[in-house]
Design a protein around this motif. Sequence first.
Motif, PDB file in Angstrom:
ATOM      1  N   MET A   1       0.972  -1.020   0.231  1.00  0.00           N
ATOM      2  CA  MET A   1      -0.261   0.039  -0.130  1.00  0.00           C
ATOM      3  C   MET A   1       0.912   0.810   0.309  1.00  0.00           C
ATOM      4  O   MET A   1       0.533   2.353  -0.903  1.00  0.00           O
ATOM      5  N   GLN A   2       1.795   1.720   0.457  1.00  0.00           N
ATOM      6  CA  GLN A   2       2.932   2.681   0.534  1.00  0.00           C
ATOM      7  C   GLN A   2       3.482   2.646  -0.754  1.00  0.00           C
ATOM      8  O   GLN A   2       3.930   3.900  -0.672  1.00  0.00           O
ATOM      9  N   ASN A   3       3.580   1.558  -1.175  1.00  0.00           N
ATOM     10  CA  ASN A   3       4.806   1.598  -1.987  1.00  0.00           C
ATOM     11  C   ASN A   3       3.919   2.334  -3.459  1.00  0.00           C
ATOM     12  O   ASN A   3       4.214   2.178  -4.902  1.00  0.00           O
ATOM     13  N   HIS A   4       2.625   1.137  -3.538  1.00  0.00           N
ATOM     14  CA  HIS A   4       2.088   1.342  -5.310  1.00  0.00           C
ATOM     15  C   HIS A   4       0.121   2.636  -5.448  1.00  0.00           C
ATOM     16  O   HIS A   4      -0.178   2.277  -5.979  1.00  0.00           O
ATOM     17  N   SER A   5      -0.123   2.666  -3.388  1.00  0.00           N
ATOM     18  CA  SER A   5      -1.011   3.743  -3.722  1.00  0.00           C
ATOM     19  C   SER A   5      -0.322   5.215  -2.894  1.00  0.00           C
ATOM     20  O   SER A   5      -0.396   5.253  -1.733  1.00  0.00           O
TER      21      SER A   5
ATOM     22  N   THR B   1      -3.740  -1.822  -9.289  1.00  0.00           N
ATOM     23  CA  THR B   1      -2.002  -2.281  -8.987  1.00  0.00           C
ATOM     24  C   THR B   1      -1.932  -3.077  -7.345  1.00  0.00           C
ATOM     25  O   THR B   1      -1.538  -4.154  -7.250  1.00  0.00           O
ATOM     26  N   THR B   2      -2.192  -2.993  -6.032  1.00  0.00           N
ATOM     27  CA  THR B   2      -2.910  -2.339  -4.517  1.00  0.00           C
ATOM     28  C   THR B   2      -3.434  -4.357  -4.594  1.00  0.00           C
ATOM     29  O   THR B   2      -2.889  -5.616  -4.252  1.00  0.00           O
ATOM     30  N   TRP B   3      -4.339  -3.836  -5.251  1.00  0.00           N
ATOM     31  CA  TRP B   3      -5.163  -5.081  -5.662  1.00  0.00           C
ATOM     32  C   TRP B   3      -4.632  -6.786  -6.409  1.00  0.00           C
ATOM     33  O   TRP B   3      -5.307  -7.481  -5.326  1.00  0.00           O
ATOM     34  N   ASP B   4      -3.790  -6.536  -7.392  1.00  0.00           N
ATOM     35  CA  ASP B   4      -3.118  -7.340  -7.974  1.00  0.00           C
ATOM     36  C   ASP B   4      -2.549  -8.528  -7.052  1.00  0.00           C
ATOM     37  O   ASP B   4      -2.749  -9.785  -7.254  1.00  0.00           O
TER      38      ASP B   4
END
Length: 122
Positions: free
Chosen positions: A60-64, A72-75
């Motif tokens: 979550m920190q890196n992609h949201s 991306t986070t969901w996948d």
Amino acid sequence: MSTKNYQLFEKYDQAMIGDTVATSTRRGQLAIIVRLTRLINKDWNDVTKDDINKLVYDIMQNHSSDGKENWTTWDNKKILRVFMRWLTLGNRDIKKVGDPEITSGIKMKKVKNKLVREDLLI
């Protein structure tokens, strides 16, 4: 990447082939698992629930950028859940084995569609 993890990924690839997962899907999922392996930096057989929670935090920190779910986070979280289900319970199918305790902290929210109806019209 450790030899143990490499052998584990080979077995997981075989399991996906057994589930008739397409080659491109298998490659994509394995690429994400390898990326997650670099983040977690340990053998998957030694991973704890705290490690999984930290990994989800890192995703979550890196992609949201705004703390909200995106594709991306969901996948990443979906693939992590399926992989851990296979690793701990021996099957990828949630209907057959349910979800393991180790992934119970992974929450996935619906991703908002950024396209509005007018954008779909030509």
